[in-house]
Design an enzyme around this catalytic site. Structure first.
Site, PDB file in Angstrom:
ATOM      1  N   ASP A  36       0.857  -1.182   0.000  1.00  0.00           N
ATOM      2  CA  ASP A  36       0.000   0.000   0.000  1.00  0.00           C
ATOM      3  C   ASP A  36       0.890   1.227   0.000  1.00  0.00           C
ATOM      4  O   ASP A  36       2.020   1.206   0.484  1.00  0.00           O
ATOM      5  CB  ASP A  36      -0.917  -0.005   1.237  1.00  0.00           C
ATOM      6  CG  ASP A  36      -2.184   0.811   1.040  1.00  0.00           C
ATOM      7  OD1 ASP A  36      -3.278   0.208   0.939  1.00  0.00           O
ATOM      8  OD2 ASP A  36      -2.084   2.066   0.974  1.00  0.00           O
ATOM      9  N   ASP A  59       3.932   1.999  -4.204  1.00  0.00           N
ATOM     10  CA  ASP A  59       3.003   2.688  -5.100  1.00  0.00           C
ATOM     11  C   ASP A  59       2.803   1.762  -6.302  1.00  0.00           C
ATOM     12  O   ASP A  59       3.747   1.534  -7.074  1.00  0.00           O
ATOM     13  CB  ASP A  59       3.610   4.028  -5.530  1.00  0.00           C
ATOM     14  CG  ASP A  59       2.707   4.786  -6.494  1.00  0.00           C
ATOM     15  OD1 ASP A  59       1.737   4.188  -7.025  1.00  0.00           O
ATOM     16  OD2 ASP A  59       2.968   5.978  -6.724  1.00  0.00           O
ATOM     17  N   CYS A  86      -6.288  -4.714  -4.977  1.00  0.00           N
ATOM     18  CA  CYS A  86      -7.373  -3.873  -4.440  1.00  0.00           C
ATOM     19  C   CYS A  86      -6.992  -2.400  -4.394  1.00  0.00           C
ATOM     20  O   CYS A  86      -7.844  -1.569  -4.060  1.00  0.00           O
ATOM     21  CB  CYS A  86      -7.761  -4.316  -3.033  1.00  0.00           C
ATOM     22  SG  CYS A  86      -8.755  -5.812  -2.991  1.00  0.00           S
ATOM     23  N   SER A 148     -15.226  -2.951 -10.969  1.00  0.00           N
ATOM     24  CA  SER A 148     -16.334  -2.223 -10.325  1.00  0.00           C
ATOM     25  C   SER A 148     -17.524  -2.359 -11.259  1.00  0.00           C
ATOM     26  O   SER A 148     -17.350  -2.556 -12.473  1.00  0.00           O
ATOM     27  CB  SER A 148     -15.965  -0.745 -10.193  1.00  0.00           C
ATOM     28  OG  SER A 148     -17.125   0.033  -9.950  1.00  0.00           O
ATOM     29  N   TYR A 161     -12.682   6.735 -14.108  1.00  0.00           N
ATOM     30  CA  TYR A 161     -12.777   5.549 -13.236  1.00  0.00           C
ATOM     31  C   TYR A 161     -13.341   4.359 -14.017  1.00  0.00           C
ATOM     32  O   TYR A 161     -12.811   3.251 -13.956  1.00  0.00           O
ATOM     33  CB  TYR A 161     -13.665   5.901 -12.037  1.00  0.00           C
ATOM     34  CG  TYR A 161     -13.779   4.810 -10.999  1.00  0.00           C
ATOM     35  CD1 TYR A 161     -12.725   4.525 -10.132  1.00  0.00           C
ATOM     36  CD2 TYR A 161     -14.957   4.076 -10.866  1.00  0.00           C
ATOM     37  CE1 TYR A 161     -12.843   3.535  -9.161  1.00  0.00           C
ATOM     38  CE2 TYR A 161     -15.079   3.086  -9.895  1.00  0.00           C
ATOM     39  CZ  TYR A 161     -14.019   2.809  -9.049  1.00  0.00           C
ATOM     40  OH  TYR A 161     -14.143   1.835  -8.091  1.00  0.00           O
ATOM     41  N   PHE A 194     -19.767  -0.957  -1.542  1.00  0.00           N
ATOM     42  CA  PHE A 194     -19.351  -1.545  -0.266  1.00  0.00           C
ATOM     43  C   PHE A 194     -18.969  -0.441   0.706  1.00  0.00           C
ATOM     44  O   PHE A 194     -18.398   0.581   0.301  1.00  0.00           O
ATOM     45  CB  PHE A 194     -18.162  -2.498  -0.486  1.00  0.00           C
ATOM     46  CG  PHE A 194     -18.584  -3.851  -0.996  1.00  0.00           C
ATOM     47  CD1 PHE A 194     -19.077  -4.000  -2.286  1.00  0.00           C
ATOM     48  CD2 PHE A 194     -18.517  -4.969  -0.184  1.00  0.00           C
ATOM     49  CE1 PHE A 194     -19.494  -5.237  -2.757  1.00  0.00           C
ATOM     50  CE2 PHE A 194     -18.921  -6.213  -0.645  1.00  0.00           C
ATOM     51  CZ  PHE A 194     -19.416  -6.351  -1.923  1.00  0.00           C
ATOM     52  N   THR A 196     -16.704   1.058   2.776  1.00  0.00           N
ATOM     53  CA  THR A 196     -15.270   1.142   3.077  1.00  0.00           C
ATOM     54  C   THR A 196     -14.933   2.618   3.267  1.00  0.00           C
ATOM     55  O   THR A 196     -15.766   3.481   2.951  1.00  0.00           O
ATOM     56  CB  THR A 196     -14.435   0.612   1.895  1.00  0.00           C
ATOM     57  OG1 THR A 196     -14.630   1.495   0.782  1.00  0.00           O
ATOM     58  CG2 THR A 196     -14.823  -0.802   1.504  1.00  0.00           C
TER      59      THR A 196
HETATM   60  N1  LIG Z   1     -15.958   0.447  -1.909  1.00  0.00           N
HETATM   61  C1  LIG Z   1     -16.670   0.255  -2.995  1.00  0.00           C
HETATM   62  O1  LIG Z   1     -17.881   0.425  -2.988  1.00  0.00           O
HETATM   63  C2  LIG Z   1     -16.025  -0.188  -4.275  1.00  0.00           C
HETATM   64  C3  LIG Z   1     -16.866  -0.505  -5.346  1.00  0.00           C
HETATM   65  C4  LIG Z   1     -16.321  -0.937  -6.533  1.00  0.00           C
HETATM   66  C5  LIG Z   1     -14.953  -1.063  -6.644  1.00  0.00           C
HETATM   67  N2  LIG Z   1     -14.146  -0.746  -5.590  1.00  0.00           N
HETATM   68  C6  LIG Z   1     -12.705  -0.896  -5.781  1.00  0.00           C
HETATM   69  O2  LIG Z   1     -12.187  -1.708  -4.748  1.00  0.00           O
HETATM   70  C7  LIG Z   1     -10.836  -1.339  -4.475  1.00  0.00           C
HETATM   71  C8  LIG Z   1     -10.697  -1.073  -2.992  1.00  0.00           C
HETATM   72  O3  LIG Z   1     -11.510   0.031  -2.658  1.00  0.00           O
HETATM   73  P1  LIG Z   1     -11.878   0.416  -1.173  1.00  0.00           P
HETATM   74  O4  LIG Z   1     -13.287   0.824  -1.184  1.00  0.00           O
HETATM   75  O5  LIG Z   1     -11.406  -0.628  -0.248  1.00  0.00           O
HETATM   76  O6  LIG Z   1     -11.007   1.762  -1.030  1.00  0.00           O
HETATM   77  P2  LIG Z   1     -10.074   2.317   0.129  1.00  0.00           P
HETATM   78  O7  LIG Z   1      -9.809   3.728  -0.222  1.00  0.00           O
HETATM   79  O8  LIG Z   1     -10.626   1.980   1.471  1.00  0.00           O
HETATM   80  O9  LIG Z   1      -8.731   1.464  -0.045  1.00  0.00           O
HETATM   81  C9  LIG Z   1      -7.904   1.639  -1.156  1.00  0.00           C
HETATM   82  C10 LIG Z   1      -6.471   1.434  -0.705  1.00  0.00           C
HETATM   83  O10 LIG Z   1      -5.636   1.570  -1.870  1.00  0.00           O
HETATM   84  C11 LIG Z   1      -4.491   2.296  -1.505  1.00  0.00           C
HETATM   85  N3  LIG Z   1      -3.908   2.935  -2.680  1.00  0.00           N
HETATM   86  C12 LIG Z   1      -4.396   3.988  -3.395  1.00  0.00           C
HETATM   87  N4  LIG Z   1      -3.545   4.309  -4.380  1.00  0.00           N
HETATM   88  C13 LIG Z   1      -2.488   3.448  -4.293  1.00  0.00           C
HETATM   89  C14 LIG Z   1      -1.290   3.275  -5.020  1.00  0.00           C
HETATM   90  N5  LIG Z   1      -0.972   4.075  -6.041  1.00  0.00           N
HETATM   91  N6  LIG Z   1      -0.448   2.287  -4.651  1.00  0.00           N
HETATM   92  C15 LIG Z   1      -0.738   1.477  -3.594  1.00  0.00           C
HETATM   93  N7  LIG Z   1      -1.850   1.608  -2.861  1.00  0.00           N
HETATM   94  C16 LIG Z   1      -2.718   2.576  -3.212  1.00  0.00           C
HETATM   95  C17 LIG Z   1      -4.983   3.309  -0.475  1.00  0.00           C
HETATM   96  O11 LIG Z   1      -3.905   3.811   0.322  1.00  0.00           O
HETATM   97  C18 LIG Z   1      -5.975   2.463   0.315  1.00  0.00           C
HETATM   98  O12 LIG Z   1      -5.356   1.832   1.409  1.00  0.00           O
HETATM   99  C19 LIG Z   1     -10.547  -0.135  -5.370  1.00  0.00           C
HETATM  100  O13 LIG Z   1      -9.891  -0.580  -6.531  1.00  0.00           O
HETATM  101  C20 LIG Z   1     -11.923   0.391  -5.705  1.00  0.00           C
HETATM  102  O14 LIG Z   1     -11.928   1.072  -6.925  1.00  0.00           O
HETATM  103  C21 LIG Z   1     -14.649  -0.313  -4.406  1.00  0.00           C
END
Ligand SMILES: NC(=O)c1ccc[n+]([C@@H]2O[C@H](COP(=O)([O-])OP(=O)(O)OC[C@H]3O[C@@H](n4cnc5c(N)ncnc54)[C@H](O)[C@@H]3O)[C@@H](O)[C@H]2O)c1
Length: 255
Positions: A36, A59, A86, A148, A161, A194, A196
């Site tokens: 992360d 990153d 993720c 997504s 996105y 979700f 989060t």
């Molecule tokens: N939460 C939802 O409803 C939802 C829905 C569809 C898709 N998603 C996808 O699920 C994944 C996780 O989302 P989430 O809701 O847990 O988000 P979140 O923001 O809680 O977690 C995302 C994590 O990714 C890390 N991150 C961001 N950019 C980064 C990089 N360049 N390198 C390494 N780490 C990086 C962040 O520091 C964070 O810890 C994402 O890809 C998001 O697009 C989420």
């Protein structure tokens, strides 16, 4: 593949969906490297999970950092068998916004993290997995990518996105086809909404409105439900090159 022996790399594992996956893998007896960009949250997340977890600040959009992180994880645990992508950013914004047209750089940044980051880690993980001894089915590893529902019905403000997530979904089949030679499966989960930190950053009335649009169950998804599916994908050898919507039947409206 048996989750109790898994050596997992989870990008975005410091928060939200990725963190739920990391917790679940540990609970099942596996080992986890959390990759992360967020150092503080990543360090805390790994510490909470105990001595079968490590944090490697990475990153995912930086190829060298990704390669180094996979090498560190493999050196620490003696290989990599599971890669869960993720890490992601929302990157919301209208193409013709109030402040003017969206700069190409902004669009490119979303693609760089969500799509190219997923590609880079999948590539580095598969490169590592090909060294594993195959199990009785010939499997050497499993990759699960996170798209997504916005890959299929992106709303106004989601051009970048949605493009990034459609790319993730589109990449699944050619990767699975290519990696069949080394016994590595590739599946994609397309979550609906979700609860989060990514979602918690939105105002509560928007969260409520989103929840009410989910036909059944009419609520936001729980990160543990996502983790449950990801772990299932690890174990079921016939599931390959699939994109699974996990969304309570929601179909996103234009706005
Ligand atoms: N939460 C939802 O409803 C939802 C829905 C569809 C898709 N998603 C996808 O699920 C994944 C996780 O989302 P989430 O809701 O847990 O988000 P979140 O923001 O809680 O977690 C995302 C994590 O990714 C890390 N991150 C961001 N950019 C980064 C990089 N360049 N390198 C390494 N780490 C990086 C962040 O520091 C964070 O810890 C994402 O890809 C998001 O697009 C989420």
């Amino acid at each position: 593949m048996d989750i109790s022996n898994a050596i997992a790399i989870v990008s975005g594992g410091a928060s939200g969906l990725g963190n739920a996956v990391a917790r679940r893998v540990i609970a099942e007896g596996g080992r986890v490297a959390i990759l992360d960009v967020n150092e503080e949250q990543g360090t805390n997340a790994a510490a909470e999970l105990g001595n079968r977890a490590i944090f490697i600040q990475t990153d995912v959009s930086d190829e060298q950092q990704v390669n180094d992180a996979v090498a560190t994880a493999a050196d620490t645990f003696g290989g990599v068998t599971f890669c869960v992508n993720c890490a992601g950013i929302l990157g919301a914004g209208r193409v013709l916004g109030r402040e003017g047209p969206m700069p190409g750089e902004y669009f490119a940044k979303v693609i760089q993290v969500n799509l190219i980051g997923t590609f880079l880690l999948s590539k580095a993980a598969a490169n590592q997995m090909q060294n594993n001894e195959p199990n009785e089915e010939g499997e050497r590893g499993v990759i699960v990518n996170t798209a997504s529902v916005a890959a299929f019905e992106g709303q106004v403000g989601q051009a970048a996105y949605s493009a990034s997530k459609a790319g993730v979904a589109g990449m699944g089949l050619p990767l699975a086809r290519e990696f069949s030679r080394i016994g590595v499966r590739v599946n994609t989960v397309a979550p609906g909404i979700f609860l989060t930190p990514m979602m918690e950053s939105m105002p509560e009335h928007i969260q409520d409105s989103l929840a009410s649009q989910v036909p059944f169950p009419s609520r936001l998804g729980r990160p543990e439900e996502f983790a449950d599916l990801v772990v299932y994908l690890y174990g079921n050898v016939m599931l390959n090159a699939e994109t699974i919507r996990q969304d309570g039947a929601i179909r996103m409206q234009p706005k």
